[in-house]
Motif scaffolding. Structure first.
Motif, mmCIF file in Angstrom:
data_model
loop_
_atom_site.group_PDB
_atom_site.id
_atom_site.type_symbol
_atom_site.label_atom_id
_atom_site.label_comp_id
_atom_site.label_asym_id
_atom_site.label_seq_id
_atom_site.Cartn_x
_atom_site.Cartn_y
_atom_site.Cartn_z
ATOM 1 N N CYS A 109 -0.062 -0.647 0.236
ATOM 2 C CA CYS A 109 0.733 0.444 -0.443
ATOM 3 C C CYS A 109 1.170 0.304 -1.832
ATOM 4 O O CYS A 109 1.254 -0.864 -2.335
ATOM 5 C CB CYS A 109 1.893 0.897 0.578
ATOM 6 N N CYS A 127 0.230 -0.085 5.622
ATOM 7 C CA CYS A 127 0.065 -1.376 4.747
ATOM 8 C C CYS A 127 0.046 -2.546 5.555
ATOM 9 O O CYS A 127 0.923 -2.934 6.288
ATOM 10 C CB CYS A 127 1.242 -1.298 3.911
ATOM 11 N N CYS A 143 4.119 -2.312 -2.462
ATOM 12 C CA CYS A 143 3.740 -3.759 -2.206
ATOM 13 C C CYS A 143 2.751 -4.291 -3.219
ATOM 14 O O CYS A 143 2.944 -5.214 -3.708
ATOM 15 C CB CYS A 143 2.876 -3.852 -0.868
ATOM 16 N N CYS A 184 3.661 -4.437 4.553
ATOM 17 C CA CYS A 184 4.840 -3.931 4.847
ATOM 18 C C CYS A 184 4.910 -2.964 6.078
ATOM 19 O O CYS A 184 5.848 -2.414 6.469
ATOM 20 C CB CYS A 184 5.665 -3.206 3.679
HETATM 21 ZN ZN LIG Z 1 3.401 -1.869 1.593
#
Ligand SMILES: [Zn+2]
Ligand SMILES: [Zn+2]
Lengths: 195, 195
Positions: free
Chosen positions: A65, A53, A68, A56
């Protein structure tokens, strides 16, 4: 010989020695051909398509992701963990509704793992944006995990973000991933602001 | 979710529960992508191409395996084992130069494993051909392994073939595959004619 190649190939898996690898190969050929075929397909696809991601660093098939990208998470709380497994453990054991940052490791100068390898530039940029108010540092209770926590706490303070650490209560030297659900949940709930 | 599918897919492997499967998936994605890609390729190929030898039922990529096709093995001695792993253990631990027959199991009426499932028709045809003089019965020292041995001994006698059994010395209830090399070699060497 193909069977021999298969046995060797299984040894890429963690904790799998020669004997286990042989047992896996035989098992798949004797009783699990369908499952084996499926594992081969999914594994090839996963290795090809699962990346990290952009926000993150957790595993993700997409650029960003699901956590997020979600509109229902509290972006003022940012929980920093060492691994995707740790993130999953916290998500499962606690009622946490903030967001995460996955280091994919911990500071370990002797192994060549420094701030760059842990993506701390990205993390710094995020803190500088001003949305985060608390950084929950959930690195492991190992020597390297503690050192990483102190480094992260400094980084947080530089950006006016309050660092907190999971309550002592985690077994010393323990990998977060293997802590039982109750202990983890309690330690998460009683986290203390870092002195 | 692809990661979830990968974790589930790993559970086809023997002794791999949810937690181990997760560790395997993370390990491959974090540190073993090349090995993972290779495992996927080899596994797909193995499941597709490895079948059973038409003569001995061991795993083989070819119609007839290397041992059965070899011109330098003694065809008067036929060693009957439960699994490919047992055949490999004997081949590695002893100086045996005869040929094999792999049952791919042992008699277990409650699980629906009878003479047909163990390929005993094929074995009978082979004994009837008259080339074999001694049948070395190397089934495990378990209750079912012993029952299978007695059944096989009868079959051998019907065809005028002398049945022998590995010497007692195998640990009781022990799976042959896990016996240490020395014990197995000794038991093989001191095998006794069946009473
Ligand atoms: Zn993420
Ligand atoms: Zn063969």
């Amino acid at each position: 010989m193909l069977l021999e190649e298969l046995i060797e190939a299984f040894r890429v898996l963690p904790g799998v020695g020669r004997k286990s690898a042989q047992r896996m190969a035989y098992h798949v050929l004797e009783r699990g051909r369908e499952g084996g075929k499926r594992l081969a397909t999914v594994l090839a696809e996963a290795v090809e398509r699962i990346g990290h991601c952009a926000q993150c660093r957790d595993f993700s098939e997409d650029e960003v992701c699901a956590v997020c990208a979600s509109g229902s998470r509290d972006r003022q709380q940012l929980c920093v963990v060492e691994t995707p497994a740790d993130r999953l453990a916290i998500e499962t054991a606690t009622g946490y509704r903030g967001v995460y940052f996955v280091l994919q490791g911990r500071l370990s100068p002797l192994d060549g793992v420094g701030p760059r390898e842990l993506g701390l530039e990205t993390l710094g940029t995020r803190l500088a944006a001003g949305e985060v108010s608390e950084m929950i540092i959930a690195t492991s209770a190992t020597v390297e995990g503690e050192a990483t926590a102190h480094y992260l706490a400094q980084l947080a303070r530089q950006h006016g973000v309050r660092p907190s650490r999971l309550a002592q209560g985690l077994p010393l030297g323990g990998e977060l991933e293997y802590v039982d659900r109750g202990t983890l949940s309690h330690a998460f709930g009683t986290r203390a602001e870092m002195p």
